[in-house]
Write an enzyme that holds these catalytic residues in place. Structure first.
Site, mmCIF file in Angstrom:
data_model
loop_
_atom_site.group_PDB
_atom_site.id
_atom_site.type_symbol
_atom_site.label_atom_id
_atom_site.label_comp_id
_atom_site.label_asym_id
_atom_site.label_seq_id
_atom_site.Cartn_x
_atom_site.Cartn_y
_atom_site.Cartn_z
ATOM 1 C CD GLU A 1 -2.600 1.341 2.466
ATOM 2 O OE1 GLU A 1 -2.621 2.626 3.172
ATOM 3 O OE2 GLU A 1 -2.820 0.365 3.160
ATOM 4 N NE ARG B 1 1.702 9.347 5.514
ATOM 5 C CZ ARG B 1 1.708 7.829 5.916
ATOM 6 N NH1 ARG B 1 0.140 8.040 5.999
ATOM 7 N NH2 ARG B 1 2.509 7.054 6.366
ATOM 8 C CB THR C 1 -2.569 8.675 2.586
ATOM 9 O OG1 THR C 1 -1.915 7.935 3.324
ATOM 10 C CG2 THR C 1 -3.022 10.032 3.427
ATOM 11 C CE LYS D 1 -6.819 3.348 6.731
ATOM 12 N NZ LYS D 1 -5.590 4.091 6.460
#
Length: 207
Positions: free
Chosen positions: A41, A45, A69, A129
């Site tokens: 993953e 960022r 993100t 999640k």
């Protein structure tokens, strides 16, 4: 169970990675693949995320690659163009969820309380999640949620080698996201053997 759910359940642990340089993507992917963790993953960022995903996808078409993100539909488009298999977001944004659904792109949004789980279910989601897992009550909170709601969870945030078994013992947990086996410092210093050893230990722990 969806195809993504099955893949997550088979893997049990998903490395959550922040890459500062695109050129680190391939040696990192090689370390993951060779040590039994054919997944990543890549978080949005950093500016290297898109290039890293493209490089990994080209070199390892069989790898399960997610974009983490993700906060906006524009980032969803960038991630899809880069070749991801699924999207992960830190929170539950209905706009982003619906946009992913319109693109037939699986999304695993972050939730950490009953109201957010119900909102996710209202959007037709069956997998979410649990984030941030540790600060949100950890295993105890997750057991309380899974006792009530018929959804699957991917706990992330505060998961480590020492507690991942506690999360995976919960029947509704498909897999856990973690950063401990892919520390940014090792990536930045190109310490691929050391990183590979951490990955190998993580795989051995969950299998």
């Amino acid at each position: 169970m969806s195809n993504l759910d099955q893949q997550l359940a088979n893997l049990k642990v998903i490395p959550v990675i922040a890459l500062n340089k695109v050129e680190h993507a391939l040696p990192l992917a090689k370390a993951l693949m060779e040590n039994g963790m054919p997944c990543a993953e890549i978080t949005f960022r950093t500016e290297a995320a898109i290039g890293a995903i493209k490089a990994m996808r080209a070199a390892y078409p069989e790898m399960l690659i997610g974009a983490g993100t993700i906060l906006t539909p524009a980032q969803v488009d960038q991630a899809i163009d880069a070749g991801v298999d699924f999207i992960v977001s830190p929170g539950l944004n209905p706009t982003t969820v619906k946009y992913c659904q319109s693109k037939n792109m699986p999304i695993v949004p972050g939730v950490n309380n009953p109201s957010l789980v119900e909102q996710a279910m209202e959007l037709g989601l069956k997998t979410v999640k649990f984030f941030p897992a540790g600060p949100s009550g950890g295993v105890g909170m997750l057991k309380a949620l899974t006792a009530v709601y018929p959804v699957k969870f991917m706990p992330t945030g505060g998961v480590s080698l020492s507690n991942i078994d506690d999360y995976l013992e919960i029947p509704a947990v498909l897999a856990c996201g973690g950063t401990w086996m892919v520390p940014t410092q090792l990536i930045d210093n190109e310490q691929w053997e050391e990183l590979g050893a951490l990955v190998k230990d993580a795989v051995a722990k969950v299998n």
